[in-house]
Design a protein around this motif. Structure first.
Motif, PDB file in Angstrom:
ATOM      1  N   MET A   1      -8.577  -2.114  -9.811  1.00 24.95           N
ATOM      2  CA  MET A   1      -8.799  -3.323  -9.565  1.00 24.95           C
ATOM      3  C   MET A   1      -8.332  -3.901  -8.374  1.00 24.95           C
ATOM      4  SD  MET A   1      -9.518  -5.911 -12.491  1.00 24.95           S
ATOM      5  CE  MET A   1      -9.654  -7.143 -11.465  1.00 24.95           C
ATOM      6  N   VAL A   2      -8.782  -5.038  -7.852  1.00 25.15           N
ATOM      7  CA  VAL A   2      -8.014  -5.717  -6.645  1.00 25.15           C
ATOM      8  C   VAL A   2      -7.195  -6.650  -6.945  1.00 25.15           C
ATOM      9  CG1 VAL A   2      -8.771  -6.845  -4.581  1.00 25.15           C
ATOM     10  CG2 VAL A   2     -10.429  -5.449  -5.506  1.00 25.15           C
ATOM     11  N   LEU A   3      -6.019  -6.272  -6.009  1.00 27.31           N
ATOM     12  CA  LEU A   3      -4.792  -7.124  -6.319  1.00 27.31           C
ATOM     13  C   LEU A   3      -4.934  -8.352  -5.352  1.00 27.31           C
ATOM     14  CD1 LEU A   3      -2.165  -7.488  -7.679  1.00 27.31           C
ATOM     15  CD2 LEU A   3      -1.004  -6.341  -5.707  1.00 27.31           C
ATOM     16  N   LYS A   4      -4.846  -9.762  -5.945  1.00 25.91           N
ATOM     17  CA  LYS A   4      -4.869 -10.976  -4.971  1.00 25.91           C
ATOM     18  C   LYS A   4      -3.471 -11.416  -5.002  1.00 25.91           C
ATOM     19  CE  LYS A   4      -8.224 -12.200  -7.618  1.00 25.91           C
ATOM     20  NZ  LYS A   4      -8.841 -11.397  -8.247  1.00 25.91           N
ATOM     21  N   VAL A   5      -2.807 -11.591  -3.494  1.00 27.13           N
ATOM     22  CA  VAL A   5      -1.664 -12.112  -3.345  1.00 27.13           C
ATOM     23  C   VAL A   5      -1.730 -13.534  -2.745  1.00 27.13           C
ATOM     24  CG1 VAL A   5       0.631 -12.034  -2.402  1.00 27.13           C
ATOM     25  CG2 VAL A   5      -0.309  -9.903  -3.479  1.00 27.13           C
ATOM     26  N   PHE A   6      -1.385 -14.633  -3.403  1.00 26.88           N
ATOM     27  CA  PHE A   6      -1.471 -15.985  -2.701  1.00 26.88           C
ATOM     28  C   PHE A   6      -0.125 -16.136  -2.021  1.00 26.88           C
ATOM     29  CE2 PHE A   6      -5.376 -17.444  -4.097  1.00 26.88           C
ATOM     30  CZ  PHE A   6      -5.756 -16.630  -5.291  1.00 26.88           C
ATOM     31  N   PHE A   7      -0.061 -16.382  -0.676  1.00 28.79           N
ATOM     32  CA  PHE A   7       1.081 -16.260  -0.112  1.00 28.79           C
ATOM     33  C   PHE A   7       1.365 -17.695   0.572  1.00 28.79           C
ATOM     34  CE2 PHE A   7       4.801 -13.957   1.430  1.00 28.79           C
ATOM     35  CZ  PHE A   7       5.266 -14.688   2.527  1.00 28.79           C
ATOM     36  N   PRO A   8       2.322 -18.509   0.514  1.00 24.54           N
ATOM     37  CA  PRO A   8       2.224 -19.575   1.191  1.00 24.54           C
ATOM     38  C   PRO A   8       2.721 -19.432   2.723  1.00 24.54           C
ATOM     39  CG  PRO A   8       4.498 -19.452  -0.024  1.00 24.54           C
ATOM     40  CD  PRO A   8       3.657 -18.364  -0.226  1.00 24.54           C
ATOM     41  N   ILE A 123      -5.513  -7.896  -1.443  1.00 27.55           N
ATOM     42  CA  ILE A 123      -6.211  -9.168  -0.621  1.00 27.55           C
ATOM     43  C   ILE A 123      -4.934  -9.976  -0.581  1.00 27.55           C
ATOM     44  CG2 ILE A 123      -7.845 -10.959  -0.308  1.00 27.55           C
ATOM     45  CD1 ILE A 123      -9.727  -9.504  -1.936  1.00 27.55           C
ATOM     46  N   LEU A 124      -4.778 -10.620   0.690  1.00 33.89           N
ATOM     47  CA  LEU A 124      -3.592 -11.331   0.898  1.00 33.89           C
ATOM     48  C   LEU A 124      -4.258 -12.711   1.320  1.00 33.89           C
ATOM     49  CD1 LEU A 124      -0.581 -11.053   1.255  1.00 33.89           C
ATOM     50  CD2 LEU A 124      -0.754 -10.528   3.659  1.00 33.89           C
ATOM     51  N   VAL A 125      -3.988 -13.752   0.754  1.00 30.17           N
ATOM     52  CA  VAL A 125      -4.800 -15.135   0.659  1.00 30.17           C
ATOM     53  C   VAL A 125      -3.354 -15.993   1.046  1.00 30.17           C
ATOM     54  CG1 VAL A 125      -6.115 -16.979  -0.222  1.00 30.17           C
ATOM     55  CG2 VAL A 125      -6.361 -14.449  -0.945  1.00 30.17           C
ATOM     56  N   TYR A 126      -3.661 -16.662   2.347  1.00 27.41           N
ATOM     57  CA  TYR A 126      -2.626 -17.463   2.681  1.00 27.41           C
ATOM     58  C   TYR A 126      -3.057 -18.967   2.127  1.00 27.41           C
ATOM     59  CZ  TYR A 126      -1.355 -14.161   6.003  1.00 27.41           C
ATOM     60  OH  TYR A 126      -0.591 -12.968   6.554  1.00 27.41           O
ATOM     61  N   TYR A 127      -2.108 -19.740   1.844  1.00 27.49           N
ATOM     62  CA  TYR A 127      -2.260 -21.123   1.387  1.00 27.49           C
ATOM     63  C   TYR A 127      -1.421 -22.186   1.777  1.00 27.49           C
ATOM     64  CZ  TYR A 127       0.892 -20.927  -2.621  1.00 27.49           C
ATOM     65  OH  TYR A 127       1.895 -20.735  -3.291  1.00 27.49           O
ATOM     66  N   ASP A 128      -1.794 -23.335   2.321  1.00 27.10           N
ATOM     67  CA  ASP A 128      -0.677 -24.386   2.519  1.00 27.10           C
ATOM     68  C   ASP A 128      -0.263 -25.149   1.099  1.00 27.10           C
ATOM     69  OD1 ASP A 128      -1.140 -26.733   5.158  1.00 27.10           O
ATOM     70  OD2 ASP A 128       0.471 -26.714   3.661  1.00 27.10           O
TER      71      ASP A 128
END
Lengths: 576, 186
Positions: A1-8, A123-128
């Motif tokens: 499965m895909v691992l999603k990492v939400f990084f500030p 998947i590396l997701v950047y968020y503010d």
């Protein structure tokens, strides 16, 4: 499965440390909230995290390690970071490392249980972080209506927004504070505040207390028995100005309450009411200053009497026209003269009363104009009431004409039934046959003929006055529509959507950033703001709005039968 | 890569496919840009009509009104009507993002989470006097697991033909297949 990492995105330049955040196992995603720097004692970190967990109700834990090395990769650091994985047992242990100023980071996971052999995609997701913290997610309209959903149907996005919003307590300590834990998050460069906001907060408490006291005085006076006597209470209920003032009083009570708003909707409602009141009063004062400059009120009062005279003269001409042969129709002379003279006398009375009042008009208008400082809506309501008072004779004529016509129509229908030998059975609410005597039939037929031949005259008078009355009603309706618009428009929400559009969120949008082979997929998550239409729809203030009571069909039916029409119904009025 | 297709009305279209990673694909359909010919034709027609009116009634307000109307009309057309590019970004396990970019640079985006997407299908529709094919996303109904709560049509202003749609359909289905084969953790 895909691992999603939400990084500030604020932690991109932080020094090496360990990552803390929330692991959402059902979505296989990790929301990283902050970075804890070296040196730290693992026991203290665990203690701090359990404290945060108690306060904020979110399961915050250590998720992995972050290494930001300015030079070449250091092997010893790598081993140290892997060893940390054994101290803080978390499955899976995420390791993110950044070299120098490279944009492409390498991300890997350590699994304790090797049953998943294949390489997971990351998947590396950047968020503010700041924007996600301050924003409020609005669910789409169809899910908002059916609110009873099972917990596992909640959207993934709301879980992420929730996580960041609830972990506010985590953001109070940062790496410059003295303490065992040194964190980096969006407030690492200092807690931001505004002097004006702080001053306003200090002033607002005593101001609210004063306002509540004044309002309780005013509502006490309003509720006193003196004002409840019959003529006065009837007058208050008919004047729309009093309704508008009561409405505004309610608004003031909402704003001046001492309790802080419990949730987002209440806060927005309070803010909308406050801004709407301020703009209303500002526009009202502007109007007042324009009216009182160059003595415009005096000019207005001077033109009021001639205008009323002019209207009365036009009505007299109209009646003379009706008494003659209007549009070529031949009226019944006697009835025509009676009705015409009756209405003409009425107009004569009305003109005399107006002339009696004329010396006082200017003073009354001057003092009434002062009340425009309470708001533009109050001024518009006063205008609508003045129009209603000045056209009172048209209303009277309409009522006379309608009653006469209504009587005639009922008489005609009942005698028509007699003509055919039928009768209306009141008990059974239906038409039954009935045998009449000869003299009953004779008189009935005679009356029927008389009423039938007098019908055109009455119908014409009724038509003319109904049209005039409808004109006045339409003008009043337009003014009330404008008042409603000013009352219910959520100005604060619109200005917020214009200036700080991330506070009101409809959803998110993703942007794909530059990719490199072998490195995880990089996405940027941005906030998709709410459209203006939905902002107005969600945050509209409730008003005592007036809307048409009847559909077109029933309105026409009432007009045909001669029943009195009151086309605008106010919310809260009892149905008659 | 980019390939040329035709729309349902015969206008040329370009389909660009990009694969960012194993589970992320972007498909963009670009229509033809605003032609200088049509712009000048429309503007000259309006101004000739205004000049004709001016000659008739000798009021110079007509001319300034015509200029004003042309400017406002152009801005409204570019900002709200003329769609430059419509794109579909499919990220397996996150969701599907539908973007329309207008000629003035405005972008309107909608993101649909993967949990709500039931399937992506090609449907037929009756549009004016023709029957056209269109691609749409079927959304899951939360109350009924087999039902469909909403149909979201894609590429509405460019309306590509069936050959372009089948390419897009195949690309989407490859990614949607992955979520069925991967073990679901509920």
């Amino acid at each position: 499965m895909v691992l999603k990492v939400f990084f500030p995105s604020c932690c991109s330049s932080a020094e090496s440390g360990i990552l803390i955040g929330r692991w959402i196992s059902e979505q296989n995603s990790a929301v990283i909230l902050a970075v804890v720097h070296f040196p730290f004692i693992p026991v203290q970190v665990k203690q701090y995290l359990s404290e945060v967990q108690q306060v904020s109700n979110i399961s915050v834990s250590v998720l992995g390690s972050w290494s930001n090395s300015k030079q070449e990769k250091e092997e010893s650091l790598n081993e140290f970071l892997e060893d940390l994985g054994t101290i803080f047992s978390h499955e899976p242990w995420i390791q993110i490392s950044k070299e120098g100023d490279s944009k492409f980071w390498s991300c890997s996971t350590l699994q304790k249980h090797p049953d998943t052999h294949k390489e997971e995609e990351i998947i590396l997701v950047y968020y503010d972080q700041r924007k996600v913290l301050l924003s409020h997610l609005h669910p789409p309209l169809d899910t908002a209506t059916s609110a009873e959903h099972k917990a596992d149907d909640t959207s993934k996005l709301s879980a992420i927004f929730d996580t960041v919003a609830k972990s506010k307590v985590l953001f109070t300590v940062d790496r410059y504070d003295e303490g065992p834990i040194k964190l980096t998050h969006w407030q690492s460069d200092g807690v931001e505040a505004s002097i004006i906001v702080e001053l306003l907060k200090q002033i607002s408490v005593p101001a609210c207390v004063l306002l509540t006291f004044l309002l309780s005085l005013i509502s006490g006076i309003c509720r006193s028995r003196v004002l409840k006597f019959w003529p006065l209470s009837f007058l208050w209920s008919k004047l729309s100005t009093c309704e508008q003032l009561g409405h505004r009083l309610q608004h003031l009570q909402v704003i001046s309450s001492n309790k802080k708003a419990p949730n987002h909707t209440q806060l927005m409602r309070k803010a909308n009411i406050f801004v709407s009141l301020m703009i209303d009063v500002a526009l009202g004062i502007l109007l007042m200053s324009w009216l009182y400059r160059k003595n415009r009120i005096g000019h207005l009062a001077d033109t009021l009497i001639p205008a009323a005279d002019h209207v009365a003269e036009e009505l007299q001409d109209l009646l003379q026209w009706l008494m003659g042969a209007p549009a070529g129709l031949k009226m019944n002379r006697a009835l025509d003269q009676v009705l015409g003279r009756f209405f003409l006398y009425h107009i004569h009375l009305w003109i005399s009363y107006i002339h009696l009042m004329s010396p006082f008009i200017e003073m009354i208008l001057w003092y009434v104009g002062l009340s425009a400082c309470l708001g533009l809506t109050v001024a518009l309501c006063i205008l609508s009431d003045i129009i209603a008072l000045l056209t009172f004779h048209i209303y009277c004529f309409y009522v006379y004409g309608a009653r006469l016509y209504c009587l005639k129509i009922y008489g005609l229908s009942s005698l028509w039934r007699l003509f055919r030998g039928k009768k209306w059975n009141v008990l059974r609410q239906r038409v039954d046959s009935c045998s009449y005597d000869l003299d009953q039939l004779f008189i009935g037929t005679l009356l029927f003929t008389i009423l039938l031949f007098l019908l055109p005259t009455t119908a014409l008078y009724y038509l003319v006055f109904t049209l005039l009355r409808l004109l006045v009603v339409v003008v009043q309706g337009l003014i009330h529509l404008l008042v409603d618009l000013i009352d219910s428009l959520p100005l604060y929400s619109i200005i917020l959507r214009l200036c700080r559009s991330y506070r009101l969120t409809a959803g998110v949008k993703f942007r794909v950033l530059e990719q490199e082979d072998g490195k995880p997929l990089r996405l940027l998550m941005q906030i998709n703001p709410l459209s203006y239409g939905r902002v107005v729809q969600t945050y509209r203030l409730p008003t005592y709005s007036c809307y048409p009571k009847d559909s077109w069909v029933s309105l026409c039916k009432k007009l045909f039968l001669g029943e009195l029409i009151y086309p605008w119904k106010h919310k809260g009025e009892k149905q008659d | 890569e980019e390939r040329r297709y035709r729309s349902a009305t015969g206008a040329p279209l370009w389909l660009r496919r990009r694969q960012h990673s194993a589970s992320c694909r972007e498909l963009a359909v670009r229509g033809p840009r605003l032609q200088l010919r049509s712009l000048s034709a429309a503007t000259s027609a309006v101004w000739l009509a205004a000049y004709g009116l001016f000659v008739l009634c000798q009021n110079s307000m007509v001319l300034s009104a015509a200029i004003f109307i042309t400017l406002i009309g152009l801005i409204i057309y570019l900002h709200f009507v003329k769609v430059d590019q419509e794109s579909l970004l499919v990220i397996g396990s996150l969701g599907i993002q539908v973007t329309s970019s207008y000629a003035s640079g405005k972008e309107s985006t909608t993101f649909i989470e993967m949990g709500q997407v039931k399937d992506v299908v090609i449907n037929e529709a009756i549009h004016m006097q023709k029957v056209i094919y269109y691609l749409c996303i079927l959304l899951r109904d939360p109350d009924d697991p087999q039902g469909v709560s909403e149909v979201v049509p894609l590429f509405q202003s460019s309306k590509p033909r069936l050959d372009c749609l089948t390419e897009v359909y195949r690309s989407c289905q490859e990614i949607l297949e992955q979520r069925k084969t991967a073990p679901q953790s509920s």
